[in-house]
Design a protein around this motif. Structure first.
Motif, short mmCIF file in Angstrom:
data_model
loop_
_atom_site.label_atom_id
_atom_site.label_comp_id
_atom_site.label_asym_id
_atom_site.label_seq_id
_atom_site.Cartn_x
_atom_site.Cartn_y
_atom_site.Cartn_z
N VAL A 139 0.98 -2.80 -1.17
CA VAL A 139 0.58 -1.59 -1.47
C VAL A 139 0.97 -0.89 -2.71
CG1 VAL A 139 0.59 0.79 -0.46
CG2 VAL A 139 0.41 -1.19 0.82
N LYS A 140 2.16 -1.07 -3.16
CA LYS A 140 2.88 -0.46 -4.20
C LYS A 140 2.65 -1.32 -5.38
CE LYS A 140 4.72 3.47 -2.59
NZ LYS A 140 4.13 3.54 -1.30
N ARG A 194 9.66 3.31 0.51
CA ARG A 194 8.43 3.81 -0.04
C ARG A 194 9.26 4.92 -1.03
NH1 ARG A 194 4.82 5.39 4.65
NH2 ARG A 194 4.61 3.03 4.69
N ASP A 242 10.55 1.24 10.83
CA ASP A 242 9.98 2.36 10.32
C ASP A 242 11.05 3.22 9.24
OD1 ASP A 242 7.79 2.10 11.81
OD2 ASP A 242 8.02 3.31 13.07
N GLU A 300 4.46 -3.38 2.23
CA GLU A 300 4.78 -2.15 1.41
C GLU A 300 4.66 -2.37 0.00
OE1 GLU A 300 4.57 0.69 2.85
OE2 GLU A 300 5.02 1.80 1.08
N THR A 301 5.07 -3.66 -0.32
CA THR A 301 5.24 -4.09 -1.93
C THR A 301 3.75 -4.12 -2.30
OG1 THR A 301 5.82 -6.24 -1.50
CG2 THR A 301 7.60 -4.95 -1.84
N ILE A 352 11.16 1.42 5.87
CA ILE A 352 10.05 1.44 5.28
C ILE A 352 10.02 2.98 4.51
CG2 ILE A 352 7.38 1.56 5.44
CD1 ILE A 352 8.68 -1.33 5.26
N THR A 353 10.18 3.81 5.32
CA THR A 353 10.21 5.28 4.72
C THR A 353 11.08 5.22 3.25
OG1 THR A 353 10.02 6.25 6.72
CG2 THR A 353 10.62 7.75 5.18
N LEU A 370 10.64 3.29 -4.05
CA LEU A 370 9.58 2.70 -5.25
C LEU A 370 8.76 3.84 -5.72
CD1 LEU A 370 8.39 -0.34 -2.86
CD2 LEU A 370 9.85 -0.55 -4.75
N GLU A 371 8.64 5.05 -5.13
CA GLU A 371 8.05 6.08 -5.83
C GLU A 371 9.10 6.57 -7.02
OE1 GLU A 371 6.56 8.25 -2.64
OE2 GLU A 371 5.09 6.57 -2.08
#
Ligand code: KG4
Ligand code: ZN
Length: 357
Positions: free
Chosen positions: A305-306, A272, A265, A302-303, A268-269, A275-276
């Motif tokens: 999703v992005k 994220r 977690d 996650e990749t 991943i936070t 990537l943003e």
């Protein structure tokens, strides 16, 4: 470069694994002609961690025969080599020194230049490869894959790096204290598992409940890419004390799963957020802990999703090895990173940014 191809002997000895490989690049095609890794895990399991002087002694024993064997299996004479690539740092000084001194001696004797390689640069480049057929690897990253974000998670490092192009790095953030692999190993030790315990914790986690214990997700709201894992380690220690030893098998599995989930977690936070913050085309994921399948899956998800390409190192190249050093070696040699044996030395602490072209 000879006949439009570059052939490199690569050496890695920064910690407790000795790695030797012969890697060849022809155009965009990279081939591993031969490679060996000699692990000292059994020796260090007895002491619960790596003792630098013992590691260095083992490197000395291993390295000469490994070089002879790899050159032989590759079918390469030293006259056909363009250069010797070696990890110069960061790492344990006594360990690094063995690889570097070996490379220097061979470079002098064979009259070859040396390509000095940063260990983390090696991990970054291991993610450029994907499994091809029969133990060979294919390049899964091309020049259109940049800018890339690299997430390197190992026993010594946990960091985000912006890779603008080949051999061009800036560090975006890293752990302020323990590396994720180190915390996996320490939690494993608390649970009575031998070194290196990271993979054992992840196997036990499969049987456990990831929500059984509410461990902290450190620095989740810090709005930067720095991390800290020593608090999580202490939280696991206190939980074990509260439960009381000996722990039941169920407790061990639940602690493993809940701890692993906290790590996932928190990474991943941060991912994220990274990537943003910028326009990356690719995520490069590597380092010993990238061998953890649940973490690989979560990061890949996650990749997706992005909408970013996901390039993860092949499982067997996640741990320390010389293929990754040779991989940097062929690109760096062609870009002009060539040093005389006199100019190269081991450096225990050095930033990857110093290796940018
Ligand atoms: O990259 P590496 O081989 O050496 C360093 O440069 O540090 O990483 C070794 C680390 C060890 O801490 C080991 O416990 C951890 O990677 N590790 C894992 C897994 N496989 C290796 N941690 C969690 N889950 C795994 N499956
Ligand atoms: Zn490593």
């Amino acid at each position: 470069m000879t006949n439009n191809q570059t052939t490199i002997l690569a050496i890695e000895s920064s910690c407790d694994d000795t790695g030797v490989a012969v890697v060849r690049k022809r155009g965009e095609q990279v081939t591993v002609l031969a490679q060996l890794v000699s692990s000292q895990t059994d020796i260090h399991a007895k002491t619960g961690g790596v003792i630098p002087e013992i590691a260095a002694r083992e490197h000395v024993q291993a390295i000469g025969p490994m070089i002879a064997s790899v050159m032989n299996s590759a079918g390469v004479q030293h006259g056909q080599l363009d250069s010797i690539a070696v990890t110069v740092g960061p790492g344990l000084m006594p360990s690094l020194a063995i690889g570097v001194q070996t490379a220097r001696s061979l470079a002098y004797a064979w009259n070859k230049p040396i390509v000095p390689v940063h260990h983390i640069e090696g991990h970054v480049y291991s993610a450029l490869l994907e499994n091809g057929s029969s133990k060979s690897y294919k390049l899964q990253v091309t020049s259109s894959s940049f800018p890339a974000l690299a997430l390197i998670v190992s026993g010594g490092h946990t960091m985000f790096i912006k890779v603008t192009d080949h051999l061009s790095y800036s560090v975006l953030g890293e752990t302020r204290d323990d590396a994720v692999g180190e915390v996996f190993d320490k939690v494993a030790r608390m649970l009575g598992l031998s070194y290196p315990g990271g993979p054992k914790v992840s196997v036990l986690a499969e049987q456990g409940n990831p929500s059984a214990f509410a461990f902290p997700r450190p620095m989740s709201h810090s709005h930067d890419l720095n991390m800290s894992y020593s608090g999580l380690k202490t939280a696991v220690l206190y939980q074990i004390r509260d439960l009381g030893v000996p722990l039941t098998e169920k407790n061990i599995a639940d602690i493993s799963a809940s701890f692993e989930q906290a790590i996932i977690d928190s990474l991943i936070t941060k991912l994220r957020f990274a990537l943003e913050s910028d326009n990356y085309r690719t995520l490069l994921f590597a380092g010993g802990v990238a061998g953890n399948q649940r973490l690989r899956d979560a990061i890949e998800q996650e990749t997706v999703v992005k909408g970013v390409e996901f390039a993860v190192a092949p499982q067997e190249l996640c741990g320390d090895n010389a293929v990754m050093i040779g991989q940097v070696g062929v690109f760096a040699f062609e870009a002009g990173r060539k040093k005389s044996w006199k100019e190269v030395e081991a450096i225990a602490r050095v930033s990857i940014e110093n290796f940018s072209l």
